[in-house]
Design a protein around this motif. Sequence first.
Motif, PDB file in Angstrom:
ATOM      1  N   ILE A  28       0.838  -1.204   0.000  1.00  0.00           N
ATOM      2  CA  ILE A  28       0.000   0.000   0.000  1.00  0.00           C
ATOM      3  C   ILE A  28       0.872   1.253   0.000  1.00  0.00           C
ATOM      4  CG2 ILE A  28      -1.653   1.310   1.394  1.00  0.00           C
ATOM      5  CD1 ILE A  28      -2.848  -1.428   2.208  1.00  0.00           C
ATOM      6  N   ALA A  29       1.945   1.252   0.788  1.00  0.00           N
ATOM      7  CA  ALA A  29       2.852   2.399   0.809  1.00  0.00           C
ATOM      8  C   ALA A  29       3.507   2.605  -0.559  1.00  0.00           C
ATOM      9  CB  ALA A  29       3.924   2.202   1.885  1.00  0.00           C
ATOM     10  N   GLY A  30       3.910   1.528  -1.216  1.00  0.00           N
ATOM     11  CA  GLY A  30       4.500   1.631  -2.554  1.00  0.00           C
ATOM     12  C   GLY A  30       3.515   2.139  -3.579  1.00  0.00           C
ATOM     13  N   LEU A  31       2.272   1.681  -3.481  1.00  0.00           N
ATOM     14  CA  LEU A  31       1.236   2.134  -4.413  1.00  0.00           C
ATOM     15  C   LEU A  31       0.968   3.623  -4.233  1.00  0.00           C
ATOM     16  CD1 LEU A  31      -0.890   1.346  -6.532  1.00  0.00           C
ATOM     17  CD2 LEU A  31      -2.446   0.867  -4.653  1.00  0.00           C
ATOM     18  N   VAL A  32       0.866   4.062  -2.990  1.00  0.00           N
ATOM     19  CA  VAL A  32       0.629   5.479  -2.716  1.00  0.00           C
ATOM     20  C   VAL A  32       1.809   6.318  -3.198  1.00  0.00           C
ATOM     21  CG1 VAL A  32       0.388   7.164  -0.847  1.00  0.00           C
ATOM     22  CG2 VAL A  32      -0.972   5.077  -0.820  1.00  0.00           C
ATOM     23  N   ALA A  33       3.025   5.852  -2.974  1.00  0.00           N
ATOM     24  CA  ALA A  33       4.208   6.602  -3.420  1.00  0.00           C
ATOM     25  C   ALA A  33       4.265   6.687  -4.941  1.00  0.00           C
ATOM     26  CB  ALA A  33       5.474   5.953  -2.887  1.00  0.00           C
ATOM     27  N   GLY A  34       3.900   5.604  -5.626  1.00  0.00           N
ATOM     28  CA  GLY A  34       3.888   5.625  -7.088  1.00  0.00           C
ATOM     29  C   GLY A  34       2.840   6.579  -7.638  1.00  0.00           C
ATOM     30  N   ILE A  35       1.656   6.569  -7.040  1.00  0.00           N
ATOM     31  CA  ILE A  35       0.588   7.485  -7.477  1.00  0.00           C
ATOM     32  C   ILE A  35       0.991   8.933  -7.191  1.00  0.00           C
ATOM     33  CG2 ILE A  35      -1.782   8.203  -6.997  1.00  0.00           C
ATOM     34  CD1 ILE A  35      -2.430   5.219  -6.569  1.00  0.00           C
ATOM     35  N   TYR A  36       1.587   9.154  -6.032  1.00  0.00           N
ATOM     36  CA  TYR A  36       2.044  10.504  -5.686  1.00  0.00           C
ATOM     37  C   TYR A  36       3.117  10.984  -6.662  1.00  0.00           C
ATOM     38  CZ  TYR A  36       3.771  14.383  -2.865  1.00  0.00           C
ATOM     39  OH  TYR A  36       4.158  15.616  -2.430  1.00  0.00           O
ATOM     40  N   ALA A  37       4.051  10.110  -7.003  1.00  0.00           N
ATOM     41  CA  ALA A  37       5.112  10.497  -7.944  1.00  0.00           C
ATOM     42  C   ALA A  37       4.538  10.788  -9.323  1.00  0.00           C
ATOM     43  CB  ALA A  37       6.156   9.394  -8.037  1.00  0.00           C
ATOM     44  N   ALA A  38       3.505  10.053  -9.718  1.00  0.00           N
ATOM     45  CA  ALA A  38       2.913  10.274 -11.037  1.00  0.00           C
ATOM     46  C   ALA A  38       2.121  11.567 -11.093  1.00  0.00           C
ATOM     47  CB  ALA A  38       2.010   9.106 -11.396  1.00  0.00           C
ATOM     48  N   SER A  39       1.393  11.868 -10.025  1.00  0.00           N
ATOM     49  CA  SER A  39       0.522  13.045 -10.083  1.00  0.00           C
ATOM     50  C   SER A  39       1.258  14.333  -9.701  1.00  0.00           C
ATOM     51  CB  SER A  39      -0.691  12.845  -9.175  1.00  0.00           C
ATOM     52  OG  SER A  39      -0.281  12.663  -7.837  1.00  0.00           O
TER      53      SER A  39
END
Length: 75
Positions: A28-39
Motif C-alpha cells: 500500500i505504501a509503494g502504491l501510494v508513493a507511485g501514485i504521488y510520484a505520477a501526479s
Amino acid sequence: MEGTQPPGGAPRVSKAILVTLLALGSTIAGLVAGIYAASVGDRSLYASSVAGGSTFVVTFTLALAVATYVRDGVP
C-alpha cells in the motif's frame, strides 16, 4: 493442584501472519508513493513504478527489521 498449567504469556502472532501484514502494508505504501510520484512529480509511468517499487522494498525491509527486534528482542 497438580493438573494446572502455569499461566502463559500474551499470545504471539505467528511469523507468517506478521510477514503477510508487513507485505500488505508495504504494498500500500509503494502504491501510494507511485501514485504521488505520477501526479505531483509529473513522472512517466516507468519512473512512477520505480518510485513505488523502491518504496515497497525499503518499507518492507525496515518493517521486517523492526518487527524482528520487537518480537525477539536484542540478539
